[in-house]
Design a protein around this motif. Structure first.
Motif, PDB file in Angstrom:
ATOM      1  N   GLU A   1       0.822  -1.296  -0.026  1.00  0.00           N
ATOM      2  CA  GLU A   1       0.175  -0.031   0.104  1.00  0.00           C
ATOM      3  C   GLU A   1       0.800   1.279   0.028  1.00  0.00           C
ATOM      4  N   LEU A   2       1.868   1.221   0.687  1.00  0.00           N
ATOM      5  CA  LEU A   2       2.862   2.306   0.801  1.00  0.00           C
ATOM      6  C   LEU A   2       3.403   2.631  -0.746  1.00  0.00           C
ATOM      7  N   CYS A   3       3.918   1.443  -1.347  1.00  0.00           N
ATOM      8  CA  CYS A   3       4.588   1.660  -2.490  1.00  0.00           C
ATOM      9  C   CYS A   3       3.829   2.102  -3.596  1.00  0.00           C
ATOM     10  N   GLU A   4       2.187   1.749  -3.418  1.00  0.00           N
ATOM     11  CA  GLU A   4       1.287   2.052  -4.459  1.00  0.00           C
ATOM     12  C   GLU A   4       0.909   3.427  -4.404  1.00  0.00           C
ATOM     13  N   HIS A   5       0.794   3.841  -3.136  1.00  0.00           N
ATOM     14  CA  HIS A   5       0.527   5.343  -2.843  1.00  0.00           C
ATOM     15  C   HIS A   5       1.610   6.255  -3.278  1.00  0.00           C
ATOM     16  N   ASN A   6       2.928   5.875  -2.820  1.00  0.00           N
ATOM     17  CA  ASN A   6       3.933   6.790  -3.160  1.00  0.00           C
ATOM     18  C   ASN A   6       4.331   6.853  -4.806  1.00  0.00           C
ATOM     19  N   SER A   7       4.085   5.763  -5.374  1.00  0.00           N
ATOM     20  CA  SER A   7       3.973   5.763  -6.850  1.00  0.00           C
ATOM     21  C   SER A   7       2.994   6.661  -7.371  1.00  0.00           C
ATOM     22  N   ALA A   8       1.789   6.593  -6.977  1.00  0.00           N
ATOM     23  CA  ALA A   8       0.674   7.730  -7.572  1.00  0.00           C
ATOM     24  C   ALA A   8       1.340   8.833  -7.331  1.00  0.00           C
ATOM     25  N   VAL A   9       1.850   9.254  -6.109  1.00  0.00           N
ATOM     26  CA  VAL A   9       2.129  10.571  -5.848  1.00  0.00           C
ATOM     27  C   VAL A   9       3.350  11.007  -6.599  1.00  0.00           C
ATOM     28  N   ALA A  10       4.493  10.265  -7.040  1.00  0.00           N
ATOM     29  CA  ALA A  10       5.623  10.586  -7.739  1.00  0.00           C
ATOM     30  C   ALA A  10       5.034  10.852  -9.353  1.00  0.00           C
ATOM     31  N   ARG A  11       4.205   9.925  -9.862  1.00  0.00           N
ATOM     32  CA  ARG A  11       3.549   9.953 -11.174  1.00  0.00           C
ATOM     33  C   ARG A  11       2.739  11.320 -11.196  1.00  0.00           C
ATOM     34  N   GLU A  12       1.949  11.664  -9.977  1.00  0.00           N
ATOM     35  CA  GLU A  12       1.264  12.965 -10.146  1.00  0.00           C
ATOM     36  C   GLU A  12       2.163  14.268 -10.210  1.00  0.00           C
TER      37      GLU A  12
ATOM     38  N   ILE B   1      13.289   3.541   4.381  1.00  0.00           N
ATOM     39  CA  ILE B   1      12.124   3.606   5.560  1.00  0.00           C
ATOM     40  C   ILE B   1      11.095   2.733   5.101  1.00  0.00           C
ATOM     41  N   VAL B   2      10.227   2.823   3.930  1.00  0.00           N
ATOM     42  CA  VAL B   2       9.251   1.990   3.756  1.00  0.00           C
ATOM     43  C   VAL B   2       9.626   0.392   3.550  1.00  0.00           C
ATOM     44  N   LEU B   3      10.631  -0.058   3.259  1.00  0.00           N
ATOM     45  CA  LEU B   3      11.043  -1.538   3.502  1.00  0.00           C
ATOM     46  C   LEU B   3      10.749  -2.034   4.768  1.00  0.00           C
ATOM     47  N   GLY B   4      11.162  -1.338   5.716  1.00  0.00           N
ATOM     48  CA  GLY B   4      10.990  -1.784   7.196  1.00  0.00           C
ATOM     49  C   GLY B   4      11.927  -2.799   7.605  1.00  0.00           C
TER      50      GLY B   4
END
Length: 798
Positions: free
Chosen positions: A412-423, A663-666
């Motif tokens: 979920e974190l990767c999906e959200h951050n991917s959308a932010v970077a694309r935006e 950080i996201v990898l945990g």
């Protein structure tokens, strides 16, 4: 004159000069001597500690020589005594007075500048006592309302005024005639203040603190900070240089053993440095000459210094520098030679900013009377980035504000951050987040665990199955036939047999040969071996006698051992073998007596392929038993590629992506074994520094809290001390709560506007200590300048 020294029996805590600067008194735990200062040496005049009749069994913490009378010396002791010594006497009479008013260690004593019998002291008990050495007890007691008083100094500009500095970082100005309350009090440092010194010419007061700064305050009216000097260690002593308005000498409490002379106008590098001491210096005294001074230290030495032997750090400083702002603009300073400096100042096409810089350096150097700065003319260049690069810097801030780094699953974190970077127009970073999701998402980790737990039976079930059920039935029948023939049981560990089908095939058009053949597949330690056992007399051209079958069965075990070794060798090269239909390749029609088998070797048969080492069968339609030993399913480890990708982004300057992915990898960071902790720490600290440039303090705190490295998450454990005073009695609040220790008032916690307890953000004025809710104070100061309580203070809220 030159530098010389004299050793002592122990550490020296303080020294003081007489009014003519010809003698020096030194004191320490085991030292109390008086020396005459000659051209090239110190000559001992008196050793007060050497007398057997004096009660001096306590260490000397400070020494002060009367500036008006050479006969009197005062010392401060660690047991709370203040002693006055009369140098015209001998024996017990030398101790003129022994004051025992203080309850704890006396840190400082100081004679009045114009009245020879007046003396003041500051102690660890938080009090200051004013003595008349002609009397047996203190004349006046001053209560600082602090834990301890570190230094007291009479003002040379006002005979009734003195200053005191304390452990709570505050400075107090007192009038001797008004002991009830100090005239002024203000917070000067964020840590304990260890020393202060009045400027001999102007109303400046220098203070030195544990916070590694020396501050110069203008006390003409309201205390105003004029200069700040930043040092590398806590400062214990400061002394203004005579006849030099902007020069002050200092010595550190720890780390730095040098005595530095600073020019307050250039506070980041010492004007001169003296490195003779091998331990920290503990005292400084100027001899009335700006080029000569004395010092003592904990290295058991007293030194006489001259400026001719000084080291000039500015001459070794780097004359070039660079600074980058948030937008990526660069300021670059470059050193110029004297010729270049002249050309630059005379050239009409030169950079105007460079002209101003050179002119400023000339103006400073020509205003020096005797001592001058090290000449270093430089030019300043300003480089600006194009609009696209500026847009990149704005994207960093936008990404930092919109990234989510915790609180959800990795996918979920990767999906959200991917959308932010694309935006925000970062498709490459968006793809990077997608890749991290694919590699380390919950689906990947679940498959990895399942694959790693697959047992050997499951692997064997994935092998090529037996073609038909009839073959299995024939195998069982053949096993029973072998048992009926009386086959001997094989030794344990030799092999376990599985019998293949009985193959029937035709040898030609006119003549059909039916042979019953059993292909025996032995399993030895998990490796198959192939053995051929006949169930009856052959109908082909090779005939066995009656006992041939028994002989072959008897030698079955030995044949198996040879077959196992041969298969073990071949299995290392190929994982899958196809069992041929017959033990021998197809031969021509037999007409005469069969020739010897040597004439028809198997490797000469066209049906045998040496390159592929597989047996070719004419009729592929016949069902065959194929045995395969597939290799273990190995997991693909993407950690190497991930580490290389993160390093690639870091090299390109995208430290944000590298730090955020870590950080996201945990817990999955443990798979990145190629990435050491030093590199991870470098990326995190670099990202924190970048965020600090954009003043994104909340995100900085979030990054620090999410860090797994002690060197990073301990940054939030470095507390900041804020000194506040009671709004009613002005006593510094020492405890963490809101209750005042003196008046037991809790008004400090109340909002001055609504008169309610503040439970959220609190803002207050450092001048009058009144404050309240942030929103209420904002509304008040938007239309008023004075404090809301009516104290008429012009508040400056923090």
């Amino acid at each position: 004159m030159f530098t010389f020294n004299v050793p002592q029996e122990g550490p020296v805590n303080a020294l003081a000069l007489n009014k003519d600067y010809t003698q020096v008194a030194v004191g320490g735990r085991n030292v109390f001597k008086i020396y005459a200062i000659e051209e090239d040496k110190f000559r001992e005049i008196c050793n007060v500690r050497g007398s057997k009749h004096l009660n001096v069994g306590f260490s000397c913490n400070d020494v002060s020589w009367s500036p008006t009378d050479d006969h009197f010396i005062a010392t401060a002791a660690t047991n709370g005594h203040v002693c006055v010594w009369n140098l015209t006497q001998t024996g017990k009479a030398m101790q003129e007075q022994d004051y025992q008013d203080h309850k704890r260690t006396v840190n400082k004593v100081n004679f009045h500048a114009s009245e020879p019998y007046k003396l003041i002291s500051g102690s660890q008990d938080g009090t200051m006592r004013y003595f008349d050495i002609r009397l047996r007890s203190a004349v006046t007691v001053f209560y600082s309302n602090t834990e301890s008083v570190r230094d007291v100094q009479f003002s040379p500009h006002n005979p009734h005024s003195f200053s005191a500095v304390s452990d709570n970082g505050s400075v107090q100005l007192w009038d001797i005639r008004k002991p009830e309350k100090c005239l002024q009090q203000y917070t000067a440092h964020s840590g304990p203040v260890f020393a202060c010194d009045w400027h001999p010419e102007v109303t400046w007061l220098a203070t030195a603190s544990r916070d590694k700064t020396i501050k110069v305050w203008d006390l003409t009216s309201k205390p105003t900070l004029e200069y700040t000097i930043h040092t590398i260690a806590s400062i214990g002593h400061v002394k203004w240089r005579p006849q030099r308005k902007y020069h002050i000498a200092s010595c550190a409490l720890v780390i730095d053993c040098s005595i530095n002379v600073w020019d307050v106008r250039r506070p980041y590098i010492p004007f001169a440095s003296f490195n003779e001491h091998r331990d920290t210096a503990s005292g400084i005294a100027w001899r009335g000459d700006p080029h000569v001074f004395l010092s003592c230290g904990r290295d058991f030495n007293i030194y006489h210094h001259t400026f001719n032997d000084a080291f000039r750090p500015a001459s070794k400083a780097n004359p070039q520098g660079m600074s980058v702002n948030n937008s990526g603009d660069i300021l670059y300073a470059k050193k110029l030679s004297a010729l270049q400096s002249n050309n630059c100042s005379n050239s009409g096409t030169s950079n105007s900013l460079a002209k101003a810089t050179v002119g400023l350096m000339r103006k400073i150097s020509t205003t020096q009377a005797v001592d001058q700065f090290h000449q270093a003319s430089s030019t300043l260049q300003h480089f600006t980035q194009n609009q696209s690069i500026r847009q990149e810097s704005h994207h960093l801030s936008d990404l930092a504000k919109n990234y989510v780094l915790h609180g959800r699953s990795i996918s979920e974190l990767c999906e959200h951050n991917s959308a932010v970077a694309r935006e925000f127009g970062k498709p490459n970073i968006s793809v990077m987040w997608k890749i991290i999701k694919t590699m380390y998402g919950e689906e990947f980790m679940q498959n990895s665990i399942t694959s790693s737990n697959t047992n050997r039976d499951e692997v064997l079930m994935n092998s090529k199955p037996i073609s038909n059920i009839a073959s299995v039935v024939q195998m069982e029948n053949t096993i029973n036939n072998i048992k009926d023939l009386g086959t001997e049981p094989k030794p344990k560990g030799s092999y376990e047999g599985v019998i293949d089908q009985t193959a029937q095939f035709s040898g030609g058009d006119d003549e059909t040969e039916n042979e019953d053949q059993v292909d025996h597949i032995g399993m030895y330690n998990g490796f198959p071996t192939y053995l051929n056992v006949r169930t009856g007399l052959p109908k082909g051209d090779f005939s066995f006698g009656e006992n041939e079958l028994d002989m072959e069965l008897d030698s079955l075990n030995s044949d198996f051992q040879v077959g196992y070794r041969g298969f073990n060798h071949l299995a290392s090269e190929c994982h899958e073998w196809i069992i041929p239909n017959e033990a021998f390749p197809v031969r021509h029609e037999l007409k005469d007596r069969s020739p010897p088998p040597e004439d028809f070797p198997n490797h000469h048969s066209p049906d045998f392929n040496e390159d592929t080492q597989t047996f070719q069968v004419e009729d592929e339609s016949i069902t065959l038993l194929s045995v395969s030993k597939p290799p273990k399913k190995s997991l693909w480890d993407p950690s190497g590629l991930v580490v290389e990708a993160l390093k690639h982004h870091a090299i390109l300057g995208d430290i944000q992506t590298a730090a955020c992915i870590l950080i996201v990898l945990g817990d999955c960071r443990k798979y990145l074994k190629q990435l050491d902790e030093a590199m991870q720490e470098h990326w995190l600290l670099g990202y924190i520094e970048v965020l600090s440039r954009y003043r994104l303090w909340n995100i900085v705190t979030q990054i620090i809290n999410l860090s797994w490295l002690p060197s990073v998450y301990q940054l939030n454990q470095q507390s900041t001390r804020i000194n506040t005073n009671c709004s009613k009695c002005a006593k510094p609040l020492q405890r963490g709560g809101w209750l005042c220790d003196r008046c037991h008032s809790s008004e400090y916690a109340l909002c001055t506007i609504c008169n309610q307890v503040v439970k959220g953000l609190y803002v207050w004025c450092q001048g009058c200590s009144h404050g309240g809710h942030l929103m209420h104070i904002k509304q008040w100061i938007s239309s008023h300048k004075e404090c809301a309580t009516g104290c008429r203070h012009l508040c400056e809220y923090r």
